[in-house]
Enzyme design. Structure first.
Site, PDB file in Angstrom:
ATOM      1  N   GLU A 159    -109.743   2.765 -38.534  1.00 53.75           N
ATOM      2  CA  GLU A 159    -109.109   1.634 -40.262  1.00 53.75           C
ATOM      3  C   GLU A 159    -109.723   0.706 -40.118  1.00 53.75           C
ATOM      4  O   GLU A 159    -109.623  -0.396 -41.190  1.00 53.75           O
ATOM      5  CB  GLU A 159    -107.924   1.008 -38.347  1.00 53.75           C
ATOM      6  CG  GLU A 159    -108.874   0.674 -37.576  1.00 53.75           C
ATOM      7  CD  GLU A 159    -107.683  -0.246 -36.163  1.00 53.75           C
ATOM      8  OE1 GLU A 159    -107.065  -1.192 -37.067  1.00 53.75           O
ATOM      9  OE2 GLU A 159    -107.473  -0.390 -35.871  1.00 53.75           O
ATOM     10  N   HIS A 164    -107.221   2.028 -24.122  1.00 52.99           N
ATOM     11  CA  HIS A 164    -107.800   0.812 -25.210  1.00 52.99           C
ATOM     12  C   HIS A 164    -108.202  -0.309 -24.528  1.00 52.99           C
ATOM     13  O   HIS A 164    -107.197  -0.969 -24.444  1.00 52.99           O
ATOM     14  CB  HIS A 164    -107.649   1.285 -26.409  1.00 52.99           C
ATOM     15  CG  HIS A 164    -106.754   0.433 -27.200  1.00 52.99           C
ATOM     16  ND1 HIS A 164    -107.819   0.166 -28.304  1.00 52.99           N
ATOM     17  CD2 HIS A 164    -106.613  -0.806 -27.825  1.00 52.99           C
ATOM     18  CE1 HIS A 164    -108.435  -0.013 -29.420  1.00 52.99           C
ATOM     19  NE2 HIS A 164    -107.345  -1.012 -28.669  1.00 52.99           N
ATOM     20  N   ASP A 201    -115.873 -23.138 -23.072  1.00 52.58           N
ATOM     21  CA  ASP A 201    -116.526 -22.752 -22.058  1.00 52.58           C
ATOM     22  C   ASP A 201    -116.501 -21.055 -22.157  1.00 52.58           C
ATOM     23  O   ASP A 201    -115.503 -20.664 -21.872  1.00 52.58           O
ATOM     24  CB  ASP A 201    -115.356 -23.324 -21.177  1.00 52.58           C
ATOM     25  CG  ASP A 201    -115.958 -22.652 -19.974  1.00 52.58           C
ATOM     26  OD1 ASP A 201    -117.267 -22.447 -19.595  1.00 52.58           O
ATOM     27  OD2 ASP A 201    -114.871 -23.432 -18.636  1.00 52.58           O
ATOM     28  N   THR A 246    -113.082 -11.369 -30.649  1.00 52.14           N
ATOM     29  CA  THR A 246    -112.764  -9.708 -29.882  1.00 52.14           C
ATOM     30  C   THR A 246    -113.387  -8.737 -31.097  1.00 52.14           C
ATOM     31  O   THR A 246    -112.708  -7.899 -31.413  1.00 52.14           O
ATOM     32  CB  THR A 246    -111.356  -9.651 -29.450  1.00 52.14           C
ATOM     33  OG1 THR A 246    -110.873  -9.550 -30.854  1.00 52.14           O
ATOM     34  CG2 THR A 246    -110.648 -10.748 -28.964  1.00 52.14           C
ATOM     35  N   CYS A 287    -105.404   1.327 -34.087  1.00 50.43           N
ATOM     36  CA  CYS A 287    -106.729   1.981 -33.000  1.00 50.43           C
ATOM     37  C   CYS A 287    -106.277   3.466 -32.566  1.00 50.43           C
ATOM     38  O   CYS A 287    -106.635   3.642 -31.956  1.00 50.43           O
ATOM     39  CB  CYS A 287    -106.891   1.641 -31.935  1.00 50.43           C
ATOM     40  SG  CYS A 287    -107.436  -0.353 -32.637  1.00 50.43           S
ATOM     41  N   SER A 289    -101.897  -0.673 -32.816  1.00 50.95           N
ATOM     42  CA  SER A 289    -101.245  -1.478 -33.145  1.00 50.95           C
ATOM     43  C   SER A 289     -99.852  -1.106 -34.388  1.00 50.95           C
ATOM     44  O   SER A 289    -100.330  -0.193 -35.012  1.00 50.95           O
ATOM     45  CB  SER A 289    -101.667  -3.168 -34.018  1.00 50.95           C
ATOM     46  OG  SER A 289    -102.049  -3.746 -32.558  1.00 50.95           O
TER      47      SER A 289
HETATM   48  N1  CAA Z   1    -111.742 -20.228 -18.045  1.00 51.85           N
HETATM   49  C1  CAA Z   1    -111.823 -18.866 -16.894  1.00 51.85           C
HETATM   50  N2  CAA Z   1    -110.291 -18.533 -18.155  1.00 51.85           N
HETATM   51  C2  CAA Z   1    -110.285 -19.263 -18.766  1.00 51.85           C
HETATM   52  C3  CAA Z   1    -110.898 -19.971 -19.899  1.00 51.85           C
HETATM   53  C4  CAA Z   1    -111.444 -20.461 -18.594  1.00 51.85           C
HETATM   54  N3  CAA Z   1    -112.414 -21.842 -18.812  1.00 51.85           N
HETATM   55  N4  CAA Z   1    -110.247 -20.649 -20.622  1.00 51.85           N
HETATM   56  C5  CAA Z   1    -109.055 -19.969 -21.170  1.00 51.85           C
HETATM   57  N5  CAA Z   1    -109.607 -18.714 -20.319  1.00 51.85           N
HETATM   58  C6  CAA Z   1    -107.950 -17.760 -19.994  1.00 51.85           C
HETATM   59  C7  CAA Z   1    -106.610 -18.109 -20.534  1.00 51.85           C
HETATM   60  O1  CAA Z   1    -106.371 -18.190 -19.008  1.00 51.85           O
HETATM   61  C8  CAA Z   1    -105.975 -16.328 -20.980  1.00 51.85           C
HETATM   62  O2  CAA Z   1    -106.486 -15.552 -19.823  1.00 51.85           O
HETATM   63  P1  CAA Z   1    -104.768 -15.243 -19.364  1.00 51.85           P
HETATM   64  O3  CAA Z   1    -104.368 -14.177 -21.158  1.00 51.85           O
HETATM   65  O4  CAA Z   1    -104.719 -14.459 -18.739  1.00 51.85           O
HETATM   66  O5  CAA Z   1    -103.311 -16.079 -19.397  1.00 51.85           O
HETATM   67  C9  CAA Z   1    -107.271 -16.094 -21.624  1.00 51.85           C
HETATM   68  O6  CAA Z   1    -108.534 -16.881 -21.330  1.00 51.85           O
HETATM   69  C10 CAA Z   1    -107.523 -16.209 -23.199  1.00 51.85           C
HETATM   70  O7  CAA Z   1    -107.050 -17.350 -23.044  1.00 51.85           O
HETATM   71  P2  CAA Z   1    -106.081 -17.798 -24.412  1.00 51.85           P
HETATM   72  O8  CAA Z   1    -105.147 -17.492 -24.328  1.00 51.85           O
HETATM   73  O9  CAA Z   1    -106.090 -19.197 -24.614  1.00 51.85           O
HETATM   74  O10 CAA Z   1    -105.963 -17.180 -26.046  1.00 51.85           O
HETATM   75  P3  CAA Z   1    -106.678 -17.277 -27.350  1.00 51.85           P
HETATM   76  O11 CAA Z   1    -105.272 -17.678 -27.978  1.00 51.85           O
HETATM   77  O12 CAA Z   1    -107.908 -17.746 -27.444  1.00 51.85           O
HETATM   78  O13 CAA Z   1    -106.725 -14.960 -27.856  1.00 51.85           O
HETATM   79  C11 CAA Z   1    -106.301 -13.194 -27.725  1.00 51.85           C
HETATM   80  C12 CAA Z   1    -106.961 -14.557 -27.117  1.00 51.85           C
HETATM   81  C13 CAA Z   1    -104.703 -13.291 -28.707  1.00 51.85           C
HETATM   82  C14 CAA Z   1    -106.495 -12.395 -27.113  1.00 51.85           C
HETATM   83  C15 CAA Z   1    -107.074 -12.882 -29.061  1.00 51.85           C
HETATM   84  O14 CAA Z   1    -109.085 -13.452 -28.785  1.00 51.85           O
HETATM   85  C16 CAA Z   1    -106.945 -11.992 -30.202  1.00 51.85           C
HETATM   86  O15 CAA Z   1    -105.958 -11.972 -31.345  1.00 51.85           O
HETATM   87  N6  CAA Z   1    -107.726 -11.380 -30.124  1.00 51.85           N
HETATM   88  C17 CAA Z   1    -107.460  -9.845 -31.300  1.00 51.85           C
HETATM   89  C18 CAA Z   1    -105.827  -9.235 -31.098  1.00 51.85           C
HETATM   90  C19 CAA Z   1    -106.265  -8.139 -29.949  1.00 51.85           C
HETATM   91  O16 CAA Z   1    -106.915  -7.791 -29.350  1.00 51.85           O
HETATM   92  N7  CAA Z   1    -104.690  -8.218 -29.190  1.00 51.85           N
HETATM   93  C20 CAA Z   1    -104.819  -6.848 -27.808  1.00 51.85           C
HETATM   94  C21 CAA Z   1    -103.003  -5.912 -27.784  1.00 51.85           C
HETATM   95  S1  CAA Z   1    -103.294  -5.513 -29.990  1.00 51.85           S
HETATM   96  C22 CAA Z   1    -104.410  -3.878 -29.650  1.00 51.85           C
HETATM   97  O17 CAA Z   1    -105.200  -3.148 -28.546  1.00 51.85           O
HETATM   98  C23 CAA Z   1    -105.090  -3.635 -31.068  1.00 51.85           C
HETATM   99  C24 CAA Z   1    -106.122  -3.384 -31.333  1.00 51.85           C
HETATM  100  O18 CAA Z   1    -106.997  -3.563 -30.929  1.00 51.85           O
HETATM  101  C25 CAA Z   1    -106.654  -5.284 -32.222  1.00 51.85           C
END
Ligand code: CAA
Length: 386
Positions: free
Chosen positions: A81, A235, A31, A154, A113, A306
């Site tokens: 990085e 960030h 979705d 992302t 980052c 990170s």
């Molecule tokens: N409609 C609206 N919202 C929805 C939805 C829908 N149909 N389906 C899911 N969502 C929401 C979920 O409820 C969730 O919201 P919350 O976080 O508020 O609970 C959000 O969408 C994300 O859904 P999931 O938790 O299921 O997401 P995921 O497991 O697929 O992955 C993530 C999310 C962990 C961020 C992943 O994209 C990821 O690993 N990204 C890379 C790591 C990252 O960016 N980390 C950030 C901190 S580290 C950092 O900042 C350094 C850096 O640059 C990497």
């Protein structure tokens, strides 16, 4: 009178191509609201074959040196990085492409980052010792995760170039900062991998934990109170992370969250994606380009890398910042992009750099002044297009 040092000018660059997250959602049967509302992202910038961190960086810095000159720039600090070489600094290629003088030093810095923030802090100290000198800090990265992983949405890329100088025309940076360093495995990329490894949920928890500690340290070091700021830039690995961070900080300070605290700083990041080292500074440009009423206002900045190192710091927007923005250029870079279909995205994503010394000539896809023309005998060949 206290010496005023900070970001004199700042400019970003992104490639000509993007993937709309609607395409990814359809392909993976997700979705699209998960991307639009759940992580707060709409599109991600994708580099073509002849774009890398060097061309992004040189293209970001070019308008600064062309419009304002090269005088007194005696250091280039390149934060990334997405390093292209274990030994030679990417800053040296940029130094050449920008035609900087031989008596200007050039170095690369790494800490996920965060490293552009370290570069800025080093530059501030350097300029305090050498008033009149200028340091060119460039943050440039390509965020790449495994295909079909939760992190794929992302990705993104981009570069921000910043001139650090006395009496800055954009934002004077405050002396007080707060830092937090802790050895954690939330996100990393071993030398043999093209894509990052990440413990996604843990990384978001670490981000918030580091924010809390860095904020406390900033307070202990005499920083502004929460209510002094009308704007916060974070960030932004994805924009929802910044919203959560701001809610967390407000909660710690027993304050109400105002959307206007963060929304202008997220406009560009939502359609560019994660640009790692450049992400916080892209958010700052987004704020400065999208608000005309910031003169004299204090802005809060939170940098997270990170691994992890985080820093909370702040600055005051200069009185004449409106005259020195590259806003028209920035907005055209975004509006004049081409959407990729899924197959072309995959083709760009997979494009391999030869590892055996063989020769590759890249097709011209890059719209910038500088491009990676090819690689031959393990040597990258950059050219100037126009
Ligand atoms: N409609 C609206 N919202 C929805 C939805 C829908 N149909 N389906 C899911 N969502 C929401 C979920 O409820 C969730 O919201 P919350 O976080 O508020 O609970 C959000 O969408 C994300 O859904 P999931 O938790 O299921 O997401 P995921 O497991 O697929 O992955 C993530 C999310 C962990 C961020 C992943 O994209 C990821 O690993 N990204 C890379 C790591 C990252 O960016 N980390 C950030 C901190 S580290 C950092 O900042 C350094 C850096 O640059 C990497």
């Amino acid at each position: 009178m206290t010496q005023s040092i900070g970001i004199d000018l700042l400019s970003f660059y992104i490639p000509q191509y993007y993937l709309d997250l609607g395409v990814l959602a359809e392909r993976n049967n997700i979705d699209v609201n998960k991307f639009h509302r759940g992580i707060g992202q709409e599109q991600m910038a994708i580099p073509p074959h002849d774009e890398d961190i060097v061309t992004l960086a040189a293209n970001a810095a070019y308008p600064i040196v062309e419009q304002y000159g090269r005088d007194n720039i005696d250091t280039v600090l390149f934060a990334t990085e997405t390093g292209i070489d274990q030994s030679k600094a990417a800053a040296i290629y940029v130094h050449k492409l920008l035609d900087l003088p031989a008596n200007c030093r050039a170095v690369e810095l790494k800490q996920a980052c965060y490293s552009a923030t370290a570069a800025i802090q080093m530059a501030l100290g350097y300029i305090a010792r050498h008033p009149g000198k200028k340091v060119l800090v460039i943050a440039s990265d390509i965020s790449r995760y495994d295909l079909d992983s939760p992190a794929e949405a992302t990705q993104g890329c981009g570069a921000v170039a910043m001139l650090i100088a006395e009496n800055p025309r954009m934002i004077a940076l405050d002396l007080a900062t707060g830092t937090h360093t802790e050895d954690v495995m939330d996100f990393w990329r071993p030398n043999y991998r093209k894509t990052a490894l990440v413990d996604g949920k843990f990384s978001t928890q670490m981000y918030l934990r580091a924010l809390e500690h860095a904020w406390q340290d900033y307070q202990d070091n005499g920083g502004h109170a929460y209510s002094d700021f009308t704007h916060y830039c974070y960030h932004l690995p994805f924009s929802k992370m910044g919203i959560k961070a701001h809610q967390h900080l407000a909660r710690i300070n027993e304050q109400e969250v105002q959307e206007s605290d963060t929304d202008a700083g997220m406009i560009y990041n939502r359609v560019i994606g994660n640009s790692y080292t450049a992400s916080l500074y892209l958010s700052l440009i987004s704020l400065l380009d999208n608000r005309d009423d910031l003169a004299g206002q204090p802005v809060a900045l939170f940098s997270y890398g990170s691994g992890c190192v985080a820093e909370f710091f702040s600055g005051v927007v200069s009185d004449d910042y409106l005259e020195h923005r590259f806003r028209t250029r920035h907005q055209r870079l975004i509006s004049e992009r081409e959407a990729l279909d899924y197959d072309t995205y995959l083709e760009y994503w997979h494009h391999p750099d030869p590892t055996d010394g063989s020769s590759v000539t890249n097709p011209t896809c890059n719209r910038g002044t500088f491009r990676l023309a090819g690689i031959d005998g393990h040597k990258r060949q950059y050219t100037r297009c126009c």
